[in-house]
Design an enzyme around this catalytic site. Structure first.
Site, PDB file in Angstrom:
ATOM      1  N   SER A 178     -29.518 -10.260 -97.555  1.00 58.68           N
ATOM      2  CA  SER A 178     -29.316  -9.504 -97.485  1.00 58.68           C
ATOM      3  C   SER A 178     -30.122  -8.084 -97.050  1.00 58.68           C
ATOM      4  O   SER A 178     -30.015  -8.753 -95.240  1.00 58.68           O
ATOM      5  CB  SER A 178     -29.065  -8.794 -98.816  1.00 58.68           C
ATOM      6  OG  SER A 178     -28.364  -6.895 -99.319  1.00 58.68           O
ATOM      7  N   ASP A 337     -17.421 -10.930 -98.774  1.00 56.50           N
ATOM      8  CA  ASP A 337     -18.642  -9.557 -98.361  1.00 56.50           C
ATOM      9  C   ASP A 337     -17.845  -8.634 -97.909  1.00 56.50           C
ATOM     10  O   ASP A 337     -18.124  -8.540 -96.719  1.00 56.50           O
ATOM     11  CB  ASP A 337     -19.632 -10.371 -98.331  1.00 56.50           C
ATOM     12  CG  ASP A 337     -20.846  -9.364 -98.324  1.00 56.50           C
ATOM     13  OD1 ASP A 337     -20.358  -8.378 -99.216  1.00 56.50           O
ATOM     14  OD2 ASP A 337     -22.221  -9.383 -97.262  1.00 56.50           O
ATOM     15  N   HIS A 390     -21.685 -11.148-101.881  1.00 59.15           N
ATOM     16  CA  HIS A 390     -22.555 -10.567-100.391  1.00 59.15           C
ATOM     17  C   HIS A 390     -23.692 -11.945-100.885  1.00 59.15           C
ATOM     18  O   HIS A 390     -24.405 -12.304-100.341  1.00 59.15           O
ATOM     19  CB  HIS A 390     -22.656  -9.746-101.336  1.00 59.15           C
ATOM     20  CG  HIS A 390     -23.694  -9.290-100.384  1.00 59.15           C
ATOM     21  ND1 HIS A 390     -24.107  -9.003-100.002  1.00 59.15           N
ATOM     22  CD2 HIS A 390     -24.720  -8.458-100.954  1.00 59.15           C
ATOM     23  CE1 HIS A 390     -24.727  -8.111 -99.039  1.00 59.15           C
ATOM     24  NE2 HIS A 390     -25.513  -7.872 -99.422  1.00 59.15           N
TER      25      HIS A 390
END
Length: 413
Positions: A178, A337, A390
């Protein structure tokens, strides 16, 4: 930008080099944890390492295979400000929560058979300051940002290795997911620069890996609208209207015309993409982890109120620089994602103009397609994970372990 940041790093080294001479390190071996009703079958260590005014808290798990030779990873969860316990319990660590209806008792765990610690040792770091159990001794120490975050992590790693010298020769990788996509390349290049200068303790850096990484605002944000159309979140008509009225620039606010704004508002109305806090806030847990009482007011999984400067807008130049120096890289993306769509990641990788060594093809796990991959020059690999979101290993732990264990062993995916 690369030169500018390199100068910053050099100046920062000059300011902080004296702090390395007086390391503030404390750590404990943890044999049991509340919520797991047996002695831990793996080696877990927790501790603090001081960097300037900050006390960084970490969780270290030795490889369950061969810690003397297996790779060592420094893992930083994204956010910025999300505790590394997220990576430890929900993604790649040796324990996972039993996901049952919460009844008020302390959450319990089971062993993660797909933990990345089966083939590598991992330092899970609470960073930047204000994340998890990491804190500052001085009020001004809580102010941080992309560059300070990255260099503090590098200084932490150096001090950790100085206090754990038996891991100095292990292959070293810097890893995260991330928002860490804005931090990991900077850390990796700082280590690389130091190795090139041969001025200090040499680390056995081999490369880095990133999951669903934020990398470049234009690529990451502009990819969300076409991704929504590909996934049938929005109609073809709305997508074509937005593409026409916004001229393909969906991330820019300044100069946005009203028709573009109306289309983006319509799109936002068409899609939307608790156990950890209970456990980590429990006094018996904090005692078992040997955290310092009174150093944080409240444990939160992701600290959204920190004083943080998002100064870095793109890390593309870092990726290119590290590739030219021959460091390995694995960039993986869950293909479901929306936060950082894989098509944006694929686009910025293509913009690096690296030579293709092994073109787009499926990779398999137990005879099933685990995702797709493409390998570029100097061992730069991009891989998707089919059906994952994600935080990719949270959704597809089995496939991600297969991908990681092959790549870290320098085998084809």
């Amino acid at each position: 930008m690369l030169v500018k940041h390199s100068k910053f790093v050099c100046l920062y080294y000059m300011v902080i080099v004296m702090s390395w001479c007086t390391p503030a390190v404390s750590f404990s071996v943890i044999n049991s944890l509340p919520g797991f009703n047996a002695p831990l079958p793996f080696k877990l260590e927790t501790g603090y390492i001081g960097v300037d005014d900050v006390e960084f808290f970490y969780y270290f798990t030795e490889s369950e295979r061969n810690p003397a030779e297996d790779p060592l990873l420094l893992w930083i969860t994204g956010g910025p400000g999300c505790s590394s316990l997220s990576g430890f319990f929900f993604e790649i660590g040796p324990l996972r929560f039993n996901m049952v209806e919460y009844n008020g008792s302390l959450p319990t765990f089971f062993l993660n058979q797909y933990a990345w610690t089966k083939v590598s040792s991992i330092i899970f770091l609470d960073a930047p300051v204000g994340t998890g159990f990491s804190y500052s001794r001085m009020p001004q120490g809580f102010k941080t940002g992309d560059m300070k975050h990255a260099i503090s992590c590098y200084n932490f790693l150096r001090k950790w290795l100085e206090s754990h010298p038996k891991f100095l020769t292990n292959p070293l990788y810097i890893a995260g997911d991330s928002y860490s996509g804005m931090i990991i390349p900077i850390i990796t290049q700082a280590i690389s620069d130091d190795i090139e200068d041969q001025g200090m303790l040499t680390l056995n850096l081999k490369g880095y890996l990133l999951g669903n990484p934020y990398t470049d605002r234009n690529f990451d944000f502009n990819s969300k609208i076409p991704y929504c159309n590909r996934m049938a979140f929005i109609s073809d008509e709305l997508y074509e209207s937005a593409k026409k009225n916004c001229k393909g620039e969906y991330s820019k606010v300044e100069g946005r015309n009203q028709r573009c704004a109306n289309d983006l508002q319509a799109i936002s109305e068409n899609y939307y993409c608790y156990l950890l806090k209970v456990w980590a806030s429990d006094i018996s847990v904090q005692e078992a982890l040997h955290t310092r009482k009174g150093t944080i007011k409240e444990w939160v999984r992701c600290n959204r109120s920190m004083d943080y400067d998002n100064a870095v807008q793109s890390t593309l130049s870092y990726h290119l620089h590290l590739n030219k120096r021959g460091y390995r890289a694995l960039i993986y993306s869950g293909d479901h994602d929306l936060a950082v769509p894989y098509i944006g990641t694929e686009s910025w990788i293509k913009s690096l103009n690296l030579s293709i060594v092994d073109d787009w093809r499926p990779w398999f796990d137990d005879g099933q397609v685990g995702g797709y991959s493409r390998k570029y020059g100097n061992d730069f690999t991009f891989a998707t994970v089919k059906g994952a979101g994600h935080t990719t290993p949270e959704y597809n732990p089995k496939e991600c372990f297969a991908m990681f264990s092959r790549w870290i062993s320098q085998q084809p995916l």
